[in-house]
Design a protein around this motif. Structure first.
Motif, short mmCIF file in Angstrom:
data_model
loop_
_atom_site.label_atom_id
_atom_site.label_comp_id
_atom_site.label_asym_id
_atom_site.label_seq_id
_atom_site.Cartn_x
_atom_site.Cartn_y
_atom_site.Cartn_z
N ALA A 102 46.16 33.17 28.23
CA ALA A 102 46.41 33.10 29.61
C ALA A 102 46.26 31.55 30.04
N THR A 155 49.93 30.27 29.62
CA THR A 155 50.72 30.73 30.59
C THR A 155 50.76 30.02 31.91
N CYS A 156 49.59 29.94 32.27
CA CYS A 156 49.00 29.24 33.55
C CYS A 156 49.65 27.73 33.45
N MET A 189 47.71 32.69 40.84
CA MET A 189 48.19 33.73 40.09
C MET A 189 47.11 34.52 39.73
N VAL A 190 47.64 35.78 39.69
CA VAL A 190 46.95 37.18 39.51
C VAL A 190 47.64 38.13 38.37
N THR A 191 46.57 38.77 37.55
CA THR A 191 47.18 39.86 36.74
C THR A 191 47.71 41.12 37.49
N HIS A 192 48.02 41.97 36.61
CA HIS A 192 48.67 43.52 37.22
C HIS A 192 47.61 44.03 37.97
N ASN A 204 45.37 42.78 39.67
CA ASN A 204 45.04 41.83 41.03
C ASN A 204 43.86 41.13 40.92
N LYS A 205 43.53 40.75 39.57
CA LYS A 205 42.39 39.93 39.27
C LYS A 205 42.93 38.42 38.85
N LYS A 241 44.21 35.47 36.99
CA LYS A 241 45.08 35.25 35.75
C LYS A 241 44.54 33.98 35.02
N CYS A 242 44.19 32.95 35.67
CA CYS A 242 43.95 31.64 35.33
C CYS A 242 42.59 31.54 34.85
#
Length: 111
Positions: free
Chosen positions: A72, A75-76, A101-104, A106-107, A109-110
């Motif tokens: 993660a 990616t960030c 930036m969020v995950t699928h 909605n949490k 991501k980074c």
């Protein structure tokens, strides 16, 4: 051949030799990474070079799931060109790109 033409020919040959020397002694850019890189696309800008691997290793060094954290973080970092200092928190120091930036699910991501 006139004296004027001979001197012009010598000058041309000297210029060609000089150019050939420059080309043969050029330095490969990949051997010497720069401190910045150009982001291509409609919003072109000069961004600072970030060693994502090293900074993410520090960031995820104390994480309970280091492999997931490193993925993660990588990616960030590649998208935002920033990794916050420390092993936790300080996300606001990298700006909206990193914090929004969020995950699928909605949490955030980074890490």
């Amino acid at each position: 051949m006139g004296k004027n033409m001979a001197s012009s020919l010598l000058l041309l040959m000297a210029a060609l030799l000089f150019c050939a020397e420059l080309v043969s002694s050029h330095v490969n850019i990949e051997d010497h990474p720069t401190d910045s890189q150009v982001v291509k696309g409609p919003n072109r800008r000069l961004m600072a070079f970030v060693d994502c691997g090293a900074q993410c290793k520090v960031r995820c060094g104390q994480h309970s799931r280091p492999k997931i954290c490193l993925r993660a973080c990588g990616t960030c970092c590649s998208r935002c060109k920033c990794v916050p200092p420390g092993t936790y928190g300080n996300r606001h120091l990298c700006g909206r790109c990193y914090t929004d930036m969020v995950t699928h699910g909605n949490k955030p991501k980074c890490p």
